[in-house]
Design a protein around this motif. Structure first.
Motif, PDB file in Angstrom:
ATOM      1  N   GLN A 428       0.831  -1.202   0.000  1.00  0.00           N
ATOM      2  CA  GLN A 428       0.000   0.000   0.000  1.00  0.00           C
ATOM      3  C   GLN A 428       0.872   1.262   0.000  1.00  0.00           C
ATOM      4  N   ASN A 429       1.889   1.197   0.778  1.00  0.00           N
ATOM      5  CA  ASN A 429       2.827   2.314   0.881  1.00  0.00           C
ATOM      6  C   ASN A 429       3.506   2.573  -0.456  1.00  0.00           C
ATOM      7  N   ILE A 430       4.011   1.512  -1.064  1.00  0.00           N
ATOM      8  CA  ILE A 430       4.697   1.629  -2.352  1.00  0.00           C
ATOM      9  C   ILE A 430       3.755   2.203  -3.401  1.00  0.00           C
ATOM     10  N   ILE A 431       2.527   1.690  -3.398  1.00  0.00           N
ATOM     11  CA  ILE A 431       1.564   2.115  -4.415  1.00  0.00           C
ATOM     12  C   ILE A 431       1.192   3.592  -4.251  1.00  0.00           C
ATOM     13  N   SER A 432       1.071   4.021  -3.018  1.00  0.00           N
ATOM     14  CA  SER A 432       0.801   5.439  -2.773  1.00  0.00           C
ATOM     15  C   SER A 432       1.915   6.299  -3.341  1.00  0.00           C
ATOM     16  N   GLN A 433       3.128   5.914  -3.049  1.00  0.00           N
ATOM     17  CA  GLN A 433       4.286   6.666  -3.524  1.00  0.00           C
ATOM     18  C   GLN A 433       4.390   6.614  -5.041  1.00  0.00           C
ATOM     19  N   PHE A 434       4.065   5.442  -5.579  1.00  0.00           N
ATOM     20  CA  PHE A 434       4.107   5.259  -7.041  1.00  0.00           C
ATOM     21  C   PHE A 434       3.090   6.185  -7.712  1.00  0.00           C
ATOM     22  N   ALA A 435       1.908   6.253  -7.135  1.00  0.00           N
ATOM     23  CA  ALA A 435       0.862   7.121  -7.674  1.00  0.00           C
ATOM     24  C   ALA A 435       1.353   8.566  -7.705  1.00  0.00           C
ATOM     25  N   GLN A 436       1.978   8.955  -6.639  1.00  0.00           N
ATOM     26  CA  GLN A 436       2.488  10.325  -6.538  1.00  0.00           C
ATOM     27  C   GLN A 436       3.572  10.562  -7.591  1.00  0.00           C
ATOM     28  N   ILE A 489      -0.381   0.640 -18.259  1.00  0.00           N
ATOM     29  CA  ILE A 489      -0.280   2.009 -17.758  1.00  0.00           C
ATOM     30  C   ILE A 489      -0.108   2.985 -18.922  1.00  0.00           C
ATOM     31  N   GLU A 490       0.736   2.592 -19.851  1.00  0.00           N
ATOM     32  CA  GLU A 490       0.931   3.453 -21.021  1.00  0.00           C
ATOM     33  C   GLU A 490      -0.386   3.643 -21.785  1.00  0.00           C
ATOM     34  N   ILE A 491      -1.125   2.555 -21.886  1.00  0.00           N
ATOM     35  CA  ILE A 491      -2.366   2.606 -22.669  1.00  0.00           C
ATOM     36  C   ILE A 491      -3.465   3.422 -21.972  1.00  0.00           C
ATOM     37  N   ILE A 492      -3.632   3.196 -20.684  1.00  0.00           N
ATOM     38  CA  ILE A 492      -4.735   3.912 -20.018  1.00  0.00           C
ATOM     39  C   ILE A 492      -4.337   5.340 -19.632  1.00  0.00           C
ATOM     40  N   GLY A 493      -3.055   5.608 -19.573  1.00  0.00           N
ATOM     41  CA  GLY A 493      -2.605   6.991 -19.368  1.00  0.00           C
ATOM     42  C   GLY A 493      -2.402   7.403 -17.918  1.00  0.00           C
ATOM     43  N   ARG A 494      -1.785   8.545 -17.782  1.00  0.00           N
ATOM     44  CA  ARG A 494      -1.373   9.034 -16.462  1.00  0.00           C
ATOM     45  C   ARG A 494      -2.557   9.244 -15.518  1.00  0.00           C
ATOM     46  N   GLU A 495      -3.523   9.971 -15.998  1.00  0.00           N
ATOM     47  CA  GLU A 495      -4.637  10.340 -15.129  1.00  0.00           C
ATOM     48  C   GLU A 495      -5.366   9.106 -14.586  1.00  0.00           C
ATOM     49  N   GLU A 496      -5.674   8.190 -15.489  1.00  0.00           N
ATOM     50  CA  GLU A 496      -6.402   6.978 -15.111  1.00  0.00           C
ATOM     51  C   GLU A 496      -5.556   6.108 -14.176  1.00  0.00           C
ATOM     52  N   THR A 497      -4.269   6.036 -14.456  1.00  0.00           N
ATOM     53  CA  THR A 497      -3.384   5.225 -13.623  1.00  0.00           C
ATOM     54  C   THR A 497      -3.388   5.736 -12.183  1.00  0.00           C
ATOM     55  N   VAL A 498      -3.189   7.016 -12.052  1.00  0.00           N
ATOM     56  CA  VAL A 498      -3.130   7.617 -10.718  1.00  0.00           C
ATOM     57  C   VAL A 498      -4.465   7.420  -9.988  1.00  0.00           C
ATOM     58  N   LEU A 499      -5.530   7.632 -10.758  1.00  0.00           N
ATOM     59  CA  LEU A 499      -6.864   7.467 -10.197  1.00  0.00           C
ATOM     60  C   LEU A 499      -7.083   6.052  -9.660  1.00  0.00           C
ATOM     61  N   ARG A 500      -6.698   5.108 -10.457  1.00  0.00           N
ATOM     62  CA  ARG A 500      -6.920   3.707 -10.058  1.00  0.00           C
ATOM     63  C   ARG A 500      -6.058   3.318  -8.857  1.00  0.00           C
ATOM     64  N   LEU A 501      -4.816   3.776  -8.884  1.00  0.00           N
ATOM     65  CA  LEU A 501      -3.924   3.431  -7.773  1.00  0.00           C
ATOM     66  C   LEU A 501      -4.473   4.019  -6.467  1.00  0.00           C
ATOM     67  N   ARG A 502      -4.919   5.259  -6.544  1.00  0.00           N
ATOM     68  CA  ARG A 502      -5.402   5.907  -5.325  1.00  0.00           C
ATOM     69  C   ARG A 502      -6.726   5.328  -4.875  1.00  0.00           C
ATOM     70  N   GLN A 503      -7.541   4.962  -5.839  1.00  0.00           N
ATOM     71  CA  GLN A 503      -8.824   4.346  -5.486  1.00  0.00           C
ATOM     72  C   GLN A 503      -8.592   3.057  -4.701  1.00  0.00           C
ATOM     73  N   ALA A 504      -7.602   2.295  -5.159  1.00  0.00           N
ATOM     74  CA  ALA A 504      -7.303   1.023  -4.493  1.00  0.00           C
ATOM     75  C   ALA A 504      -6.800   1.264  -3.081  1.00  0.00           C
ATOM     76  N   VAL A 505      -5.917   2.234  -2.954  1.00  0.00           N
ATOM     77  CA  VAL A 505      -5.378   2.537  -1.629  1.00  0.00           C
ATOM     78  C   VAL A 505      -6.512   2.949  -0.688  1.00  0.00           C
ATOM     79  N   HIS A 506      -7.443   3.653  -1.258  1.00  0.00           N
ATOM     80  CA  HIS A 506      -8.573   4.129  -0.478  1.00  0.00           C
ATOM     81  C   HIS A 506      -9.528   2.992  -0.072  1.00  0.00           C
TER      82      HIS A 506
END
Length: 512
Positions: A428-436, A489-506
């Motif tokens: 969870q920690n890694i993914i949060s940082q990755f999203a950022q 990640i390349e296909i869905i793009g930056r915005e969607e990637t960040v959104l999904r990562l943060r949604q999961a963390v949440h």
RNA sequence: GCUCCGUUCGUCUAGUGGUUAGGACGCCAGAUUUUCAUUCUGGUAGCAGGGGUUCGACUCCCCUACGGAGUGCCA
């Protein structure tokens, strides 16, 4: 026309065309094309009681789908038409009468009840072969036992009658089959088959021989279920004086059910969950629906290749052939004798192969079609990329959607089993940082860049990649398996990637 | 019951007197991989049984067994 080879496929419009029928049509077609001959289709609709509306259109559509082209048929026309037996009805009686005059056939007046009584009597007397034949016919009501006057009187009074073939008492019938060699049958075991029914229509046996002769058919390629009546047909050719024009026969091995034994049936298809009909079919009478190869996602070229090898092989180790290639190497002599079990796994394997061979743009089109159907929003360019990404995984076009859905739809829930095993505080920690990191990064977000960013986060925290990848997958897709993540990640793009990562963390909680 | 047809790995098959009985699907294992799949490599497994014929039978013949089809005024 380089030669005079003419073959025919002669289905009966009594329902959906069985896949075995498609194979028979295919073998006829391959042989015709191989030899530069002519492929004829004739509709055998002499049984008015079994006619099913739509069946003829089904046959036409199924053959068209498979790529089996007809040179002569009810739809294409041709010099030997009409190609429906119902439209040739008038001609048959004359041939039957010709047989009567030559002493090869006779009128019979027995009622169904009398026939039944005869069979029972013969059975009770333990006759080896209880049937209407050279032995029993003299006990029946027919023009052999009745006086000429009575026969004439019965006919003119409108009494229903049939015309039966007068099977010779003692004769050895030899017939050569291209697949099986010589087959010998003694006429004593054969019965006096009905040639003309009391409703004025011919039976298959008469109509088939007459039409094959009139249509100048040179090779009769049909299912093995016809082998037992082939001697009768040979006798018919002789009796009609057409022996010199008798076609060559090739009786194809049957297609058997995959487990156990017996002919492949509709029930097997339902039970095992695979189609045995080329196209979906809804019976107009019962409203019963049966699945079709086409609707299940089987490609025509895969189906054809699969069917070609159900009872035939070129004798080499190759088994991937297009229709053109099949035409090139096909031969009747290489058809096997033994019944063939229907192996749907092999069909799937063919399908996977041919699906992959389709151009990428076409695959993208298939995916797009499904997105449209499901009303999922997308960008055309993305559809193409996704199709490319998942094509190796698909057996059917529908798999494109199955594996491609995660690119278009944000996870609504997360696989709990995977979460329990792979989701932890560290991940969870890694993914949060990755999203950022992804959000803050200024470079184009390629798969490579995504991987770099992830690696940087991992290095900073001194964590190995294997420990978190499944969690990343869960965050991005909601499930535990799928295609390459960095490409995703390349296909869905930056915005969607960040959104999904943060949604999961949440949404995902760390289990203590 | 009767007639006809058939019988090589689980399945589809190659094989026409002398082969370590070959290939494919499936299955299993290993490799690759961020997972699953793919891909690659390897493995598993077969001449229904008995008599002949022959120097020699999966291959030819016979019998048995087993299986299938046909046995309708259906095709």
């Amino acid at each position: 026309m380089e030669n005079n080879i003419r073959v025919r496929f002669a289905p009966s419009p009594t329902g959906a065309l069985h896949i075995g029928g498609v194979r028979t049509a295919l073998y006829n077609y391959l042989f015709a094309r191989k030899t530069g001959g002519t492929m004829v289709l004739r509709i055998e609709d002499t049984d008015q009681t079994r006619y099913v509306p739509g069946a003829e259109a089904y046959i036409q559509e199924a053959l068209d789908w498979a790529g089996i082209q007809l040179d002569e048929s009810p739809w294409t026309g041709g010099p030997y038409g009409p190609y429906r037996q119902s439209e040739r009805k008038e001609q048959y009686l004359a041939y039957a009468q010709q047989l009567i005059e030559a002493g090869h056939a006779y009128y019979a007046f027995d009622t169904p009840e009398e026939l039944e009584a005869m069979r029972e009597r013969l059975w009770a007397a333990r006759v080896a072969n209880p049937q209407y034949d050279s032995l029993s016919r003299m006990q029946m009501k027919n023009s052999l036992t009745l006086s000429q006057e009575e026969v004439a009187a019965r006919i003119s009074s409108g009494e229903p009658y049939v015309i039966r073939f007068k099977m010779p008492r003692k004769e050895e019938v030899r017939l050569h089959d291209i697949i099986r060699g010589w087959v010998m049958v003694h006429t004593a075991t054969l019965d006096d088959k009905v040639l003309m029914k009391s409703d004025g229509w011919p039976t298959y046996h008469l109509a088939n021989v007459v039409d094959d002769y009139l249509m100048k058919i040179t090779h009769v390629i049909r299912g093995e279920e016809w082998l037992p009546s082939a001697p009768l047909h040979v006798l018919l050719y002789k009796a009609l004086g057409w022996e010199a024009h008798m076609p060559k026969f090739a009786h194809l091995p049957l297609i058997l059910k995959p487990d156990g034994n017996g002919k492949l049936s509709k029930r097997d298809a339902e039970k095992q969950g695979f189609p045995i009909f080329p196209l979906e079919w809804i019976d107009p009478l019962s409203n019963e629906k049966v699945a079709g190869f086409r609707e299940e996602g089987y490609l025509p070229e895969a189906t054809v290749n699969f069917l070609a090898f159900l009872g035939w092989s070129p004798g080499t180790n190759d088994e991937l052939f297009t229709m053109e290639e099949l035409i090139e190497i096909f031969s009747l002599e290489r058809i096997g004798k033994a019944g063939t079990k229907f192996d749907i796994d092999k069909a799937k394997w063919y399908n996977q192969y041919y699906l992959r061979k389709r151009p990428d743009a076409e695959l993208a089109g298939m995916l797009q079609e499904q997105l449209d159907k499901l009303e999922v929003g997308y960008e055309a360019e993305m559809v193409h990329k996704v199709a490319l990404e998942i094509k190796e995984r698909a057996v059917f076009p529908k798999d494109l959607w199955k594996d491609g859905a995660v690119y278009f739809i944000r996870p609504a829930r997360y696989d709990q089993d995977v979460a329990a095993k792979k989701w932890n505080a560290e991940a969870q920690n890694i993914i949060s940082q990755f999203a950022q990191a992804v959000e803050d990064d200024a470079q184009a977000l390629t798969a490579e860049r995504a991987k770099d960013l992830l690696q940087q986060v991992l290095d900073k925290n001194n964590v190995k990649i294997g420990r978190v990848m499944q969690a990343v997958r869960l965050a991005l897709t909601g499930v535990g398996s799928g295609p390459d993540l960095m490409n995703m990640i390349e296909i869905i793009g930056r915005e969607e990637t960040v959104l999904r990562l943060r949604q999961a963390v949440h949404h995902l909680h760390v289990t203590p």
